[in-house]
Design an enzyme around this catalytic site. Structure first.
Site, mmCIF file in Angstrom:
data_model
loop_
_atom_site.group_PDB
_atom_site.id
_atom_site.type_symbol
_atom_site.label_atom_id
_atom_site.label_comp_id
_atom_site.label_asym_id
_atom_site.label_seq_id
_atom_site.Cartn_x
_atom_site.Cartn_y
_atom_site.Cartn_z
ATOM 1 N N LYS A 69 0.778 -1.260 -0.408
ATOM 2 C CA LYS A 69 -0.221 -0.094 -0.050
ATOM 3 C C LYS A 69 0.883 1.237 -0.016
ATOM 4 O O LYS A 69 -0.172 2.610 -0.589
ATOM 5 C CB LYS A 69 -0.443 -0.412 1.311
ATOM 6 N N SER A 324 0.740 -9.864 -0.827
ATOM 7 C CA SER A 324 0.210 -7.671 -0.967
ATOM 8 C C SER A 324 0.724 -7.855 0.280
ATOM 9 O O SER A 324 0.671 -6.377 0.649
ATOM 10 C CB SER A 324 -1.238 -7.764 -1.007
#
Length: 339
Positions: A69, A324
């Protein structure tokens, strides 16, 4: 809605130089087997390793905040004007985007406020606060935290940094796709987790704009399969909060994908497969065996899709699954390694 271009992706990549880690590809051990479980789990699919299908992992757990992110958050905030930065930024997130915004804001000298759900993992709340962001807690629904952030932004003039529904966010996440192609030009398929759609839409755009022959698939939990439902119906489908909050993959508990993400997914994503909670759990165990690939539940779903949904995917030989994030609760990791 406008789609990002290769120019947008290259500009994002330049902004992130020296900020994010260029994570290397790690080959997954196909000799591994799903651990024996007693009693047997009912909703775990068939896992039959195929030596002709190699899987490499893109470990974004190795980013400074432990998740991908940071890429989108930094690209967005770095793109703001000096006047916009003075107004401060606000975002809404269950954890990893919160840390990305807090980290990027601190690096750029910008005040950050994050609206988080009250059921966000403690490790993510504490990490966000440690990075200097002010935290506002609300209920578990993804729409609830978005509305609160919009309300505060209207009151105080803060700039909203969305977790996924934004071109700068998408371009930042898409730099992962550029790195995959640079590291493995012959890759045939890339799999990415799907929450709000920022990661998969950015990666798919980067891949397809550079090499259209590569397959790009999203993977999401069955309990939060709103993206799959959206692509199948041709319109955005929203799932109830009480359903999506049941998945162990806390980073993928969004109730619907963003409109801008949906446009990119319709254009660039080949399909979406779903995995069960127990399949996510079993994949977590496999990934935890290697310190380089330790994943949080959300970070394990792309690998789970490759392992358990081979019958729904192309028979490709060179494949990449994106981890992720690796911000797993310490107790959960300890339990995984003990069993």
């Amino acid at each position: 809605m406008p789609l990002i271009t290769l120019i947008d992706l290259k500009e994002a990549q330049a902004r992130l130089t020296g900020i994010t880690t260029r994570t290397r590809l790690v080959e997954f051990n196909h000799d591994a087997r799903v651990p024996d479980v007693s009693p047997p789990l009912r909703d775990v699919g068939t896992f039959a390793p195929d030596p002709n299908r190699r899987l490499f992992l893109k470990p974004e757990n190795q980013q400074p905040i432990g998740a991908f992110k940071l890429r989108g958050a930094y690209n967005k905030i770095a793109s703001l004007s000096p006047d916009e930065r003075k107004r401060g930024v606000i975002s809404y997130s269950s954890g990893n985007h919160a840390q990305g915004v807090a980290y990027a804001a601190r690096a750029l000298g910008v005040k950050a406020i994050i609206v988080m759900p009250n059921n966000a993992p403690a490790i993510k709340r504490e990490a966000t606060a440690a990075l200097g962001a002010d935290i506002v807690l609300v209920g578990p629904g993804s729409t609830e935290r978005q509305l609160k952030a919009e309300e505060l932004a209207a009151q105080h003039g803060h700039i909203i940094v969305p977790p996924y529904n934004d071109e700068k966010i998408i371009a930042g996440q898409g730099t992962i796709g550029l790195e995959i192609l640079e590291a493995m030009p012959d890759v045939e398929m890339v799999l990415a987790p799907v929450g709000g759609g920022g990661l998969v839409s950015g990666v798919a755009a980067a891949i397809k704009l550079s090499k259209p022959s590569v397959h790009v698939f999203g993977v999401e939990p069955e309990l939060a399969a709103d993206a799959q439902a959206s692509l199948r119906s041709g319109k955005i489908v929203q799932f109830p909060a009480e359903q999506v909050t049941r998945t162990i993959a806390d980073g993928l508990r969004t109730q619907s994908i963003g409109p801008i993400n949906f446009e990119h997914m319709q254009c660039f994503v080949d399909g979406i497969v779903t995995v069960t909670e127990d399949e996510i759990h079993q994949t977590l165990k496999l990934l935890a065996d290697n310190p380089d690939t330790v994943a949080e539940p959300s970070g394990a779903v792309a690998t789970a899709g490759f392992l358990f949904r081979a019958d729904q995917l192309p028979r490709t030989k060179l494949n990449v699954a994106i981890i992720s994030g690796g911000n797993i609760e310490p107790q959960m990791l300890e339990d995984l390694r003990r069993r």
